[in-house]
Structures are given as structure tokens and as C-alpha cells.
Design an enzyme around this catalytic site. Sequence first.
Site: not given
Ligand code: ATR
Length: 272
Positions: A66, A78, A102, A127, A129, A155
Amino acid sequence: MPDTYAVIGNPIAHSKSPLIHAEFSKQTRQDMYYETILAPPNGFAAAIEDFQQNGGKGMNVTVPFKIEAYKISTRLTEQATAAQAVNTLVFDGNEIYGDNTDGTGLIRDIVTNLDFAITTKRVLLCGAGGAARGIMLPLLKQEPRMLAISNRTIQKAHKLRQQFSSYKNIVSGNYADIAGKEFDLIINATSASLIGKPLPLPLSTFATESLAYDIMYGDKNTPFLQFARKEGATYLSDGIGMLVEQAAESFFIWRGVRPETKLLIEMLNQKN
Ligand code: ATR
């Protein structure tokens, strides 16, 4: 020759997109063909060029491409700009239009299908990410009373809030920071469900009449939804509706026709 579309990703074999778009094209009587492309991790650009040269009209893009799709797009909507990721491409001569459906899909599933208004509600986004970033703008446009972003890595939560700093109703922190606060809509946009892990959410999180929404889906309730049920969320939903609605939005972008989604969501829910 029917117009050709495809979903590209790696892995791709289990994608439900071909089935969904086959249903949409049948239902709306569109003369089109939708295929699956498995691209090697470093083969995205080559696969796109090949598809385009063979007359392909548009594509859905899924994990892990993506961000690359965002980078190769010559024009962005946008939504795609805010998401910094593209899940829908349209090929038009030398132009590659990049969009991200999405967030629109999520909002349509929550507001229209589940009949849950977001306006004036207290929203918790778990989350920070790519998936979380992709739904920020459409969520904010619904004008919630406040939007809290909680993430294990604090952060990243702050960084995501700063990207949308023109909105003054956003707070960010980790899961401990929301102790004692309750929310009406709680969205799990982490990948924790993929590894079968619940989130360390405080017990106060789920308000009366709250909706817990996991953007993931599976054959049974995710650990997040199981926890939400135990802690008093009134409504639960996984991400099947979002999957169908983001596909419907892509279909609309390509074909100018909006397919019906209700029966298909019901069908996929039964299969789950
Ligand atoms: P995506 O594109 O699916 O969002 P990503 O950018 O790798 O994938 O983001 C994964 C998200 O899931 C992040 O917010 C991650 O938290 P961190 O930024 O602290 O890594 C979160 N995540 C993944 N496993 C987790 C867990 N076991 N507990 C809490 N948060 C988790």
C-alpha cells in the site's frame, strides 16, 4: 474484451476481493474481469507496469504494497494523502490515480450498516500504524466529540496526532493513559488480533451502549472482541463489513455504479 481489474499483494491466495468483485459485477451487470496477482516483495512496480501495458484498468492493493502504491501514484486523493497509503489504483493513460477506500468503508459499515452515529461520540482508536492512519481522516470528518489514540509505543500515537493537528479534539497516549475514561466507540486498528493477543485496555473503557469494532475478522470473535464483551460493550463487530464496503467504494470509483452490499456481508458472516 471485458475491462480487467486485479488485486495485488503477497500473500494473496486467501483474499476475498475476487469473490466480492465477482458478486458486484454480476449484480450490476458490468462487463469486467477481476484477477489476483501475487507479486514478489521487490516486484510491485514491474507487476503494475505489466498489468497496465496489458490494458488493465484498475487495481486493489493490499499488504505489503500500500505504501509503494502511494509512492507510484501520479495523483492522490485527500484520503490517500492523509493515509500515506493507497488501496485503489486507476490507470488512465500515463496517469495513475491513487485512492484509499479503507476509511470510507469503515465509516459506511459503522454508520450505515450498524446504524451507529459517530458524531458527538467519544472515540478510542487503538493502534498507530498504517491501518490506524488510514482511518483517521474519515473518522474525524464524522465530528466525534473527542478522539483518543492509544498505542503500545507512545511516540507513534503522538506522531499520528500531530499529523492531524488542525483537529483540536484529539488526544494521544498509551493504554495506561486512558485509565478511568470511557468511550462510546472503540476501534481496534492494531495487528494484535493476528497473533491472538488482547490489548491491555483498562476495565473502564467500554461505556454503556458502546460499540467495539475490530478491523480484523476471523471465524470467531477476536481476543479484542471477547474482552469487549466481557467488559460490557453492548455492540460488537469484526471487519467483514468494512472489507465489503471498501471494495464497494473501489468498485464505484472504477465503474461509477454503487453495488448493494447487505446480502454479501450477510453471506460472508455466515461463512465465518
Ligand atoms: P498496520 O499497517 O497493520 O497498522 P503496523 O504499521 O505494523 O501495521 O502497525 C501495527 C500496530 O499494531 C501498531 O500500532 C502496533 O503497536 P506498536 O506501534 O507499539 O508496535 C500494534 N500492535 C501489534 N501487536 C501488538 C500487541 N501485541 N499489543 C499491542 N499493540 C500491538
